[in-house]
Design a protein around this motif. Structure first.
Motif, mmCIF file in Angstrom:
data_model
loop_
_atom_site.group_PDB
_atom_site.id
_atom_site.type_symbol
_atom_site.label_atom_id
_atom_site.label_comp_id
_atom_site.label_asym_id
_atom_site.label_seq_id
_atom_site.Cartn_x
_atom_site.Cartn_y
_atom_site.Cartn_z
ATOM 1 N N LYS A 9 -97.220 10.131 64.319
ATOM 2 C CA LYS A 9 -96.204 9.331 64.999
ATOM 3 C C LYS A 9 -95.095 9.047 63.999
ATOM 4 N N GLU A 10 -93.865 9.013 64.523
ATOM 5 C CA GLU A 10 -92.679 8.805 63.702
ATOM 6 C C GLU A 10 -91.666 8.008 64.501
ATOM 7 N N LYS A 23 -90.156 5.083 68.974
ATOM 8 C CA LYS A 23 -91.383 5.597 68.387
ATOM 9 C C LYS A 23 -91.785 6.841 69.166
ATOM 10 N N VAL A 24 -92.072 7.900 68.434
ATOM 11 C CA VAL A 24 -92.365 9.198 69.026
ATOM 12 C C VAL A 24 -93.779 9.619 68.632
ATOM 13 N N MET A 118 -92.051 8.361 74.211
ATOM 14 C CA MET A 118 -91.583 9.726 73.996
ATOM 15 C C MET A 118 -92.663 10.548 73.313
ATOM 16 N N LEU A 119 -92.842 11.767 73.820
ATOM 17 C CA LEU A 119 -93.689 12.768 73.171
ATOM 18 C C LEU A 119 -92.791 13.847 72.601
ATOM 19 N N LEU A 120 -93.093 14.287 71.401
ATOM 20 C CA LEU A 120 -92.388 15.415 70.808
ATOM 21 C C LEU A 120 -93.314 16.615 70.910
ATOM 22 N N GLY A 121 -92.932 17.586 71.752
ATOM 23 C CA GLY A 121 -93.768 18.760 71.996
ATOM 24 C C GLY A 121 -93.498 19.894 71.016
ATOM 25 N N PRO A 132 -101.761 15.320 60.782
ATOM 26 C CA PRO A 132 -102.334 14.552 61.887
ATOM 27 C C PRO A 132 -103.068 13.276 61.473
ATOM 28 N N THR A 133 -103.319 13.084 60.185
ATOM 29 C CA THR A 133 -104.025 11.876 59.740
ATOM 30 C C THR A 133 -103.089 10.818 59.177
ATOM 31 N N GLU A 134 -101.781 11.104 59.159
ATOM 32 C CA GLU A 134 -100.816 10.165 58.600
ATOM 33 C C GLU A 134 -99.774 9.800 59.650
ATOM 34 N N ALA A 135 -99.086 8.683 59.416
ATOM 35 C CA ALA A 135 -98.059 8.213 60.348
ATOM 36 C C ALA A 135 -96.852 7.724 59.573
ATOM 37 N N TYR A 136 -95.706 7.804 60.214
ATOM 38 C CA TYR A 136 -94.445 7.287 59.671
ATOM 39 C C TYR A 136 -94.139 7.804 58.264
ATOM 40 N N LEU A 137 -94.291 9.095 58.063
ATOM 41 C CA LEU A 137 -93.962 9.679 56.767
ATOM 42 C C LEU A 137 -92.458 9.741 56.537
ATOM 43 N N GLN A 138 -91.677 9.805 57.633
ATOM 44 C CA GLN A 138 -90.218 9.880 57.532
ATOM 45 C C GLN A 138 -89.541 8.549 57.826
ATOM 46 N N SER A 139 -90.301 7.582 58.295
ATOM 47 C CA SER A 139 -89.711 6.307 58.672
ATOM 48 C C SER A 139 -90.766 5.216 58.553
#
Length: 142
Positions: A9-10, A23-24, A118-121, A132-139
């Motif tokens: 998620k980002e 949040k996506v 929102m889903l990012l496909g 897949p085990t981390e979140a918000y790496l860019q934000s």
């Protein structure tokens, strides 16, 4: 464009729709990206078809509603994760994650009961590496 490393998620910005933050959920199982939309209306303008809609991108702020307008680029049959098929309008808009911006196609669907608006496909992920085990790496998370 160089690849960026994202979590499952980002936060993103949809500048073409006037949405400063959403949040996506980065969903490698979904082919097409999807955005929560309601009060969807078609508008004919300058010999093109546009879609006017409302969205509430922040789950915890349900009264913060954005009215958006974008050119309709397609009308697709989409099968959701529960197996239901719907015809959905498709728009194209820039998305910004981290310091990169690129255009993506997004279907409009009522995601009111979904945790992520929102889903990012996969079609929008060609410049992403997903962890897949981390979140918000860019934000950073609020």
């Amino acid at each position: 464009m160089s690849k960026i490393h994202v979590g499952w998620k980002e936060k993103a910005k949809l500048s073409g729709l006037g949405i400063p933050s959403i949040k996506v959920k980065v969903d490698t199982g979904a082919k097409t990206s999807s955005l929560h939309a309601f009060d969807i209306k078609l508008i004919e303008k300058d010999d093109n078809t546009y879609v006017s809609f409302k969205t509430c991108p922040l789950r915890r702020h349900p009264k913060r509603v954005f009215t958006c307008e974008a050119e309709m680029i397609d009308y697709r049959k989409i099968t959701s994760s529960n197996g239901q098929t719907q015809l959905r309008y498709v728009i194209r808009t820039p998305i910004t994650i981290g310091d990169q911006t690129w255009d993506i196609d997004i279907t409009l669907a009522n995601r009111e009961k979904m945790r992520y608006k929102m889903l990012l496909g996969r079609e929008a992920m060609e410049n992403l590496l997903v962890s897949p085990t981390e979140a918000y790496l860019q934000s950073p998370k609020d």
